[in-house]
Design a protein around this motif. Structure first.
Motif, short mmCIF file in Angstrom:
data_model
loop_
_atom_site.label_atom_id
_atom_site.label_comp_id
_atom_site.label_asym_id
_atom_site.label_seq_id
_atom_site.Cartn_x
_atom_site.Cartn_y
_atom_site.Cartn_z
N ALA A 85 -33.59 32.76 43.91
CA ALA A 85 -33.62 33.63 42.67
C ALA A 85 -32.52 33.78 42.55
O ALA A 85 -31.78 33.93 41.13
CB ALA A 85 -34.21 35.40 42.97
N LEU A 88 -31.31 31.06 39.95
CA LEU A 88 -31.02 31.29 38.92
C LEU A 88 -30.48 32.56 38.29
O LEU A 88 -31.27 32.72 37.14
CB LEU A 88 -32.65 31.17 39.01
CG LEU A 88 -32.92 29.80 39.78
CD1 LEU A 88 -34.58 29.58 39.24
CD2 LEU A 88 -32.81 28.12 38.39
N LEU A 89 -30.39 33.15 39.06
CA LEU A 89 -29.40 34.78 38.43
C LEU A 89 -28.31 34.25 37.85
O LEU A 89 -27.36 33.41 38.06
CB LEU A 89 -29.84 35.60 39.14
CG LEU A 89 -31.21 35.89 39.37
CD1 LEU A 89 -30.80 37.71 40.81
CD2 LEU A 89 -32.15 37.28 38.39
N ASP A 146 -31.05 37.08 28.43
CA ASP A 146 -31.20 36.31 29.30
C ASP A 146 -30.92 35.88 30.41
O ASP A 146 -32.26 35.38 31.07
CB ASP A 146 -31.07 35.24 28.09
CG ASP A 146 -31.23 34.91 26.66
OD1 ASP A 146 -32.34 36.78 26.13
OD2 ASP A 146 -30.91 34.75 26.34
N PRO A 151 -35.00 37.43 33.73
CA PRO A 151 -35.16 36.66 35.36
C PRO A 151 -35.87 38.35 36.09
O PRO A 151 -36.58 37.15 37.02
CB PRO A 151 -33.68 35.47 35.71
CG PRO A 151 -32.96 36.35 34.44
CD PRO A 151 -32.99 36.43 33.80
N TRP A 154 -38.66 39.43 35.48
CA TRP A 154 -40.28 38.35 35.67
C TRP A 154 -40.49 38.12 36.93
O TRP A 154 -41.23 37.83 37.67
CB TRP A 154 -39.61 37.08 34.82
CG TRP A 154 -40.41 37.54 33.62
CD1 TRP A 154 -38.95 37.43 32.12
CD2 TRP A 154 -41.50 38.17 32.96
NE1 TRP A 154 -40.17 37.47 31.16
CE2 TRP A 154 -41.56 37.82 31.63
CE3 TRP A 154 -43.10 38.31 33.13
CZ2 TRP A 154 -42.54 38.44 30.56
CZ3 TRP A 154 -43.91 38.10 32.80
CH2 TRP A 154 -43.27 38.73 31.20
N LEU A 163 -40.20 33.86 37.45
CA LEU A 163 -39.42 33.37 37.60
C LEU A 163 -39.02 32.14 36.97
O LEU A 163 -37.95 31.22 36.25
CB LEU A 163 -37.60 33.49 38.88
CG LEU A 163 -36.62 33.14 38.83
CD1 LEU A 163 -36.00 33.62 37.97
CD2 LEU A 163 -36.21 33.56 40.24
N TYR A 166 -39.79 31.46 33.23
CA TYR A 166 -39.13 32.45 32.14
C TYR A 166 -38.25 31.41 31.86
O TYR A 166 -37.14 31.03 31.00
CB TYR A 166 -38.01 33.26 32.72
CG TYR A 166 -37.60 33.75 31.92
CD1 TYR A 166 -37.62 34.73 30.14
CD2 TYR A 166 -35.83 34.10 32.71
CE1 TYR A 166 -37.06 35.17 29.93
CE2 TYR A 166 -35.26 33.96 31.63
CZ TYR A 166 -35.29 35.14 30.30
OH TYR A 166 -34.66 35.07 29.41
N LYS A 167 -37.41 30.45 33.70
CA LYS A 167 -35.96 30.23 33.45
C LYS A 167 -36.64 28.48 32.53
O LYS A 167 -35.55 28.13 31.98
CB LYS A 167 -35.62 29.83 34.66
CG LYS A 167 -34.78 30.84 35.17
CD LYS A 167 -33.94 31.16 34.59
CE LYS A 167 -32.97 30.70 34.40
NZ LYS A 167 -31.50 31.50 33.94
N ASN A 170 -36.99 29.81 28.94
CA ASN A 170 -35.73 29.94 28.26
C ASN A 170 -34.72 28.76 27.64
O ASN A 170 -34.04 28.28 27.22
CB ASN A 170 -34.86 31.34 29.11
CG ASN A 170 -33.50 31.93 28.56
OD1 ASN A 170 -32.64 31.58 29.27
ND2 ASN A 170 -33.60 32.16 27.28
N ASN A 198 -39.17 37.22 26.63
CA ASN A 198 -37.76 38.44 26.66
C ASN A 198 -37.81 39.44 25.45
O ASN A 198 -37.19 40.11 25.82
CB ASN A 198 -37.13 36.93 25.40
CG ASN A 198 -36.09 36.90 26.02
OD1 ASN A 198 -35.27 37.31 27.84
ND2 ASN A 198 -36.18 35.38 26.51
#
Length: 302
Positions: A85, A88-89, A146, A151, A154, A163, A166-167, A170, A198
């Motif tokens: 996580a 990916l943030l 975004d 993220p 989700w 997550l 979503y990634k 996106n 989104n």
């Protein structure tokens, strides 16, 4: 541990470490791996007839794969969830990239253009300092939604599988979700699914920017400007950021040598922009991040 507890730790870890160059120079970032998979699918399936159906099937397969992968990784316990996580943030890296534009402008217009070209897709060669600054502020607002709030949202809703889905979507939208002759059909599903995922986070981001900068009273104007945007979502954080800083952003810009006459967001705001306004946008990013962290901690305690 709850999703909220895991997310709070991931937000802090990302803020502290960002994107360590020593690590990603040695191994591939998960987003890079996703990009390679989507690029392979584009090259393999985006040809011949029924391109729209092939694009739908590709996005369905990608979504299923991310759900399964997320479930498998989550089974290993809380540590892999927090680490992935945090990876990916994108809060820390976003602030670093936006701040680099302001730092570049302080050296020269050319350095500012080079820095902003790393975070926007529009033509930058002929930009003046105002246009460079507007572009950086727009990118800050859109990518806050975004890359951070969406993220995180989700992950709260569906954990690591949410997550990853979503990634993946996106990333797919950023690669194939364009109305070009090659991708209008094949990328249709990626673009529409990304718009759906989104929808809530974009408006939540605008609310959080507004709440942390005392401009929620401008919500009707924020909503009006957001609806002028070519995207159903990106206009919300951009409009809120423009009012938080008291500046006008968006407006005319060039893509592939063609000037496009987009309307200004917060048209009555200041248009003479520079490094100080970019720094203010970075401060706004951190204030909104802090609000997101506080809300996450509150959810964890509840």
């Amino acid at each position: 541990m709850s999703h909220a507890s895991l997310l709070a730790l991931a937000l802090l870890l990302d803020a502290a470490l960002g994107e360590p160059r020593w690590l990603w120079s040695r191994v591939s970032h998960p987003a890079v791996l996703l990009g390679r998979a989507i690029g392979w699918a584009d090259a393999r399936f985006n040809e011949g007839s029924s391109r729209k159906a092939k694009g739908v099937a590709t996005i369905a397969a990608l979504t299923l794969a991310m759900l399964v992968l997320g479930k498998l990784l989550a089974a290993f316990g809380w540590l892999p969830e927090i680490l992935l996580a945090a990876i990916l943030l994108a809060q820390r890296s976003l602030v670093d990239h936006v701040r680099a534009v302001g730092d570049g402008l302080r050296l020269s217009l050319g350095e500012g253009r080079r820095a902003v070209s790393r975070i926007v897709s529009r033509d930058t060669e002929a930009m003046d300092a105002d246009a460079v600054s507007r572009s950086a502020i727009e990118s800050a607002a859109e990518n806050l939604s975004d890359g951070v709030i969406a993220p995180a949202f989700w992950f709260l809703v569906a954990g690591l599988p949410g997550l990853l889905v979503y990634k993946a979507i996106n990333t797919a939208d950023s690669m194939i979700g364009y109305r070009t002759p090659r991708h209008e059909q094949f990328g249709w599903a990626a673009a529409r699914f990304d718009d759906l995922l989104n929808w809530i986070p974009a408006r939540l981001t605008a609310l959080m920017i507004g709440a942390t900068h005392n401009v929620l009273s401008d919500w009707p104007a924020i909503r009006t400007d957001a609806r002028l945007h070519r995207s159903p979502n990106a206009g919300w954080p951009e409009s809120a950021m423009a009012r938080a800083l008291g500046v006008a952003i968006s407006g005319p810009r060039a893509y592939d040598g063609e000037m496009r006459d987009f309307p200004f967001v917060n048209a009555t705001g200041r248009r003479n922009l520079g490094p100080d306004e970019i720094d203010a946008a970075c401060t706004a990013l951190w204030r909104t991040w802090a609000a997101a962290l506080a809300l996450t901690v509150l959810l964890a305690l509840i």
